[in-house]
Each structure stands twice: as C-alpha cells, then as structure tokens.
Design a protein around this motif. Structure first.
Motif, mmCIF file in Angstrom:
data_model
loop_
_atom_site.group_PDB
_atom_site.id
_atom_site.type_symbol
_atom_site.label_atom_id
_atom_site.label_comp_id
_atom_site.label_asym_id
_atom_site.label_seq_id
_atom_site.Cartn_x
_atom_site.Cartn_y
_atom_site.Cartn_z
ATOM 1 N N PRO A 262 0.852 -1.198 0.000
ATOM 2 C CA PRO A 262 0.000 0.000 0.000
ATOM 3 C C PRO A 262 0.890 1.252 0.000
ATOM 4 O O PRO A 262 1.961 1.247 0.618
ATOM 5 C CB PRO A 262 -0.777 -0.101 1.318
ATOM 6 C CG PRO A 262 -0.609 -1.507 1.782
ATOM 7 C CD PRO A 262 0.679 -2.006 1.225
ATOM 8 N N VAL A 263 0.431 2.291 -0.662
ATOM 9 C CA VAL A 263 1.204 3.543 -0.699
ATOM 10 C C VAL A 263 1.212 4.213 0.676
ATOM 11 O O VAL A 263 2.216 4.760 1.107
ATOM 12 C CB VAL A 263 0.611 4.493 -1.766
ATOM 13 C CG1 VAL A 263 1.151 5.915 -1.624
ATOM 14 C CG2 VAL A 263 0.892 3.946 -3.166
ATOM 15 N N PHE A 264 0.063 4.132 1.368
ATOM 16 C CA PHE A 264 -0.060 4.814 2.664
ATOM 17 C C PHE A 264 0.180 3.832 3.806
ATOM 18 O O PHE A 264 -0.347 2.703 3.781
ATOM 19 C CB PHE A 264 -1.459 5.426 2.810
ATOM 20 C CG PHE A 264 -1.724 6.520 1.799
ATOM 21 C CD1 PHE A 264 -1.239 7.801 1.998
ATOM 22 C CD2 PHE A 264 -2.453 6.253 0.640
ATOM 23 C CE1 PHE A 264 -1.471 8.809 1.065
ATOM 24 C CE2 PHE A 264 -2.693 7.251 -0.291
ATOM 25 C CZ PHE A 264 -2.191 8.527 -0.075
ATOM 26 N N ASP A 265 0.916 4.271 4.820
ATOM 27 C CA ASP A 265 1.222 3.406 5.970
ATOM 28 C C ASP A 265 -0.043 2.859 6.631
ATOM 29 O O ASP A 265 -0.073 1.730 7.110
ATOM 30 C CB ASP A 265 2.028 4.186 7.023
ATOM 31 C CG ASP A 265 3.496 4.292 6.638
ATOM 32 O OD1 ASP A 265 3.802 4.094 5.435
ATOM 33 O OD2 ASP A 265 4.333 4.571 7.524
ATOM 34 N N ARG A 266 -1.103 3.691 6.651
ATOM 35 C CA ARG A 266 -2.340 3.241 7.293
ATOM 36 C C ARG A 266 -3.293 2.575 6.306
ATOM 37 O O ARG A 266 -4.452 2.322 6.634
ATOM 38 C CB ARG A 266 -3.041 4.436 7.944
ATOM 39 C CG ARG A 266 -2.222 5.039 9.078
ATOM 40 C CD ARG A 266 -2.688 6.444 9.399
ATOM 41 N NE ARG A 266 -4.048 6.442 9.892
ATOM 42 C CZ ARG A 266 -4.371 6.435 11.176
ATOM 43 N NH1 ARG A 266 -3.421 6.446 12.095
ATOM 44 N NH2 ARG A 266 -5.612 6.425 11.551
ATOM 45 N N VAL A 267 -2.812 2.352 5.103
ATOM 46 C CA VAL A 267 -3.561 1.737 3.998
ATOM 47 C C VAL A 267 -4.661 2.679 3.483
ATOM 48 O O VAL A 267 -4.654 3.073 2.325
ATOM 49 C CB VAL A 267 -4.159 0.348 4.345
ATOM 50 C CG1 VAL A 267 -4.901 -0.226 3.137
ATOM 51 C CG2 VAL A 267 -3.052 -0.599 4.784
ATOM 52 N N VAL A 268 -5.599 3.041 4.366
ATOM 53 C CA VAL A 268 -6.710 3.884 3.914
ATOM 54 C C VAL A 268 -6.276 5.341 3.818
ATOM 55 O O VAL A 268 -5.419 5.808 4.571
ATOM 56 C CB VAL A 268 -7.925 3.744 4.865
ATOM 57 C CG1 VAL A 268 -7.631 4.365 6.232
ATOM 58 C CG2 VAL A 268 -9.181 4.365 4.245
ATOM 59 N N ALA A 269 -6.869 6.050 2.865
ATOM 60 C CA ALA A 269 -6.619 7.492 2.709
ATOM 61 C C ALA A 269 -7.928 8.122 2.233
ATOM 62 O O ALA A 269 -8.896 7.420 1.922
ATOM 63 C CB ALA A 269 -5.506 7.734 1.701
ATOM 64 N N GLY A 270 -7.957 9.454 2.185
ATOM 65 C CA GLY A 270 -9.194 10.155 1.823
ATOM 66 C C GLY A 270 -9.114 10.727 0.422
ATOM 67 O O GLY A 270 -8.229 11.526 0.109
ATOM 68 N N LEU A 271 -10.057 10.327 -0.419
ATOM 69 C CA LEU A 271 -10.089 10.803 -1.805
ATOM 70 C C LEU A 271 -10.866 12.124 -1.886
ATOM 71 O O LEU A 271 -11.941 12.260 -1.298
ATOM 72 C CB LEU A 271 -10.767 9.760 -2.689
ATOM 73 C CG LEU A 271 -10.893 10.090 -4.186
ATOM 74 C CD1 LEU A 271 -9.520 10.206 -4.849
ATOM 75 C CD2 LEU A 271 -11.740 9.036 -4.894
ATOM 76 N N SER A 272 -10.311 13.080 -2.632
ATOM 77 C CA SER A 272 -10.962 14.378 -2.824
ATOM 78 C C SER A 272 -10.654 14.889 -4.210
ATOM 79 O O SER A 272 -9.873 14.296 -4.951
ATOM 80 C CB SER A 272 -10.457 15.382 -1.765
ATOM 81 O OG SER A 272 -9.055 15.587 -1.930
ATOM 82 N N GLY A 273 -11.245 16.035 -4.559
ATOM 83 C CA GLY A 273 -11.026 16.609 -5.891
ATOM 84 C C GLY A 273 -12.156 16.225 -6.833
ATOM 85 O O GLY A 273 -13.133 15.566 -6.444
ATOM 86 N N PRO A 274 -12.054 16.647 -8.108
ATOM 87 C CA PRO A 274 -13.149 16.432 -9.064
ATOM 88 C C PRO A 274 -13.673 14.998 -9.107
ATOM 89 O O PRO A 274 -14.855 14.792 -9.407
ATOM 90 C CB PRO A 274 -12.514 16.834 -10.404
ATOM 91 C CG PRO A 274 -11.537 17.897 -10.017
ATOM 92 C CD PRO A 274 -10.963 17.454 -8.695
#
Ligand SMILES: Cc1cc2nc3c(=O)[nH]c(=O)nc-3n(C[C@H](O)[C@H](O)[C@H](O)COP(=O)(O)O)c2cc1C
Length: 332
Positions: free
Chosen positions: A236-248
């Motif tokens: 996973p790219v992020f250490d916590r696996v989950v991340a927040g998607l934003s933008g268009p």
C-alpha cells in the motif's frame, strides 16, 4: 495537478458584486457576504494564500485579500497538538488526490495565539474546524474558543475516530453523531455546523441525528475512503492503507449526498467535494447547498476562490439571476 496562477482577476472587481446582484447568504446564523468558503485543511489558516493573493491580485485595494471570501474555514483544531501520520501523506489519483495527513495541528492554545490572532485582523468570518477523539475533546476545543471573539462559527469534523467506541468514526453512527453535536451545542450559542462523512450506508440518517442534536447547519462531504497500491513494491502507498479521496473525482458523490440531505433535513447546507468551476458551484447550489466550499482545487489553482467569485458574478449576470437564492435548491 499543476498549479496555475495566470489570468488573475483584480481584487477590486471581486470585492463588490456586480450591480444589483445579491450574493449574501445565511448559513445557520453565519452571515456570509457571498456563498463561497474554503474546505478545511486545504487552505491552512489562509496566511500563505493571503500573501499570494495580495502579491498576484494587487489592484491597489486596501482591503485584506481574504475579505473577499464569504467565510474562511480553518484546518482542524484539536484540544492538544496532534502529530499527524508518518509516511506518504498525499498521492495523486485520476481527477483527484488521496490524503493521509492525520489532522496534524498544534492544538487549540497555539492556534489561538498564532493563526487565530492573525485571522482576527483579516475582516473575514472564521469557521473553526474542530477535531477530537472523544466528546470531551470536541467540547474542550469549543469551550476554549468561546473566549475568542475572532471565531464566527464551528464546523465539527465528525470523521475522527472515537476512542470510546473502538476507533469507529463519530460520523458513522447516528447515536455518536447526535451525542457529540448535542454536547457542543450545549457549549456554544454560535453557529454550529456539523460535517458529514460520505463513508456510510445512509448519510441522511446521520444528518437527521445531527439535526436532532442541535446543529444549525451541515457540511458535506468529507473525503471518500480509498487506497493506493505501489505495484512494483506490492505494498500500500499509505502506511495506514486507507486514505481520503478528494477533488473532481468525488463531485458526483458529493452532489448526490447534498441533494439527498437537503430533502431529509430542514437545515442549511455547506456543499463541497470536487468543486473546480463556476458550474460546479452552481450545481451544488441547485442541489440544495446554501454555501459552497472549495478544497483540493486550491492546490491546482491557488487563485481558485477569486476566480470562482468573479465567475459566479458573471454567470449570474449572463443567466439573469439577481439573487443567489434563486439558485439555492432550485433543481427542476
Ligand atoms: C489535504 C487535505 C486536508 C484536509 N483536512 C481536513 C480537516 O482538517 N478537517 C476536515 O473536516 N476536512 C479536511 N479535509 C476534507 C476537505 O475539507 C473536504 O471535505 C474534502 O477534501 C472534499 O472537498 P474537495 O474535493 O473540494 O477537496 C481535508 C482534505 C484534504 C485534501
């Protein structure tokens, strides 16, 4: 997403609406001279943008540059300093970004003596975004900020994990959302906005719980849960696996949430999620938002807000709209 500071409008032309056009709105008791604000966490407390706007827009205007906003929404503030997450914090995705910042902030005391003291001189209503890990932590922030004249309203970020409920976000449980809203309601008479997460089965259920808890307005949406994978590393790219998607990328999700919530509750809404163009702003108003926040797009165009304000005025003039209320909830 590449930054674009070209085609800057002049401050003078954005400070006063076109002749006769009425842009002022009331967001649950918060008077805004126009319906535009920034989304929490994408604008810090505005110092860097103010310097950029002043330098780029110029225009010889004596007004502080941020005063063209309907309101300024701060980064999340917690009772004590939060360090934020380690590892990668932002990664691009198609038409958006994923972030895992971890609500890093210096805590409410440092906020009051630093950014808030600066904001007090900016002639713009300040909405302080509030974070907490327990009901008591949210209340502690609100109670401390009640002593500060510079605060116009609160926005509770109920997407934070609740340590008293095994880390489940407040905003995913109607009971927890109502409890934290009610506790903060008892701590303040100022406008109280509660910010909803889209990461639930039925966002209208949470909206109704916040209304029952005494919210004056609701804001939505916070980021959409997602992840990114580094194929070569197979990790996973992020250490916590989950991340927040934003933008268009999230705009259709956000519009639908605003549309549904506007029909489920009687509260004014602050709509956000992927706003990038004037048409986006108008779409959120039509879906039922009283005001609109711009987040991730500030990273693409640091002059997004002055551009959008000028564009909204031009759009209304072109469409024969004399008052922005003609658009709010005006979906046919
Ligand atoms: C880098 C970053 C930091 C954010 N920090 C916060 C925060 O501190 N509190 C909060 O309620 N929302 C936070 N958000 C969510 C935004 O305020 C907004 O709800 C979301 O990004 C959707 O809007 P947008 O697509 O216009 O960015 C953050 C978003 C980003 C991209």
């Amino acid at each position: 997403m590449v930054s674009d500071v070209t085609n800057a409008p002049a401050i003078a032309s954005t400070a006063a609406p076109a002749d006769g056009l009425r842009l002022a709105v009331d967001l649950g008791g918060l008077a805004m001279k126009n319906p535009l604000t920034v989304a929490s966490g994408t604008f810090a407390s505005g110092r860097e943008y103010a310097a950029l706007w002043q330098g780029t827009l110029g225009g010889g205007s004596p007004a502080p540059p941020l005063s063209l906003l309907g309101a300024l929404t701060t980064k999340g503030v917690s009772a004590r300093p939060w360090e934020g997450n380690v590892g990668v914090r932002i990664a691009e995705s198609a038409s958006g970004i994923l972030n895992s910042i971890g609500l890093q902030n210096p805590g409410v005391e440092a906020f009051c003596s630093g950014d808030l003291a600066w904001l007090a001189a900016q002639d713009v209503p300040v909405i302080v975004n509030v974070s907490g890990h327990s009901v008591e932590e949210y209340c502690a922030v609100v109670e401390r900020l009640e002593r500060e004249k510079a605060v116009s309203a609160y926005e509770l970020n109920i997407s934070c994990p609740n340590v008293d409920c095994g880390g489940m976000a407040f905003g995913t449980s109607p009971a927890a959302a109502e409890r934290v809203t009610r506790a903060c309601r008892e701590a303040t008479a100022r406008p109280l906005v509660v910010k909803l997460t889209p990461n639930v089965t039925d966002v209208t259920e949470i909206a109704r719980a916040c209304e029952a808890g005494g919210a004056d307005a609701l804001s939505l949406i916070n980021t959409v849960a997602g992840m990114a994978i580094d194929a070569r590393a197979r990790r996973p790219v992020f250490d916590r696996v989950v991340a927040g998607l934003s933008g268009p990328a999230v705009k259709p999700v956000a519009l639908y949430a605003v549309h549904r919530v506007s029909r489920a509750v009687g509260l004014p809404l602050l709509g956000m999620g992927g706003v990038a163009t004037v048409e986006d702003v108008v779409e959120f108003l039509l879906a039922g938002a009283t005001a609109v926040a711009v987040g991730t797009w500030n990273f693409h165009d640091p002059l997004a807000l002055p551009h959008l304000l000028e564009g909204l005025e031009a759009w209304c003039e072109e469409q024969g709209v004399a008052d922005v209320h003609e658009l709010i909830g005006g979906l046919r």
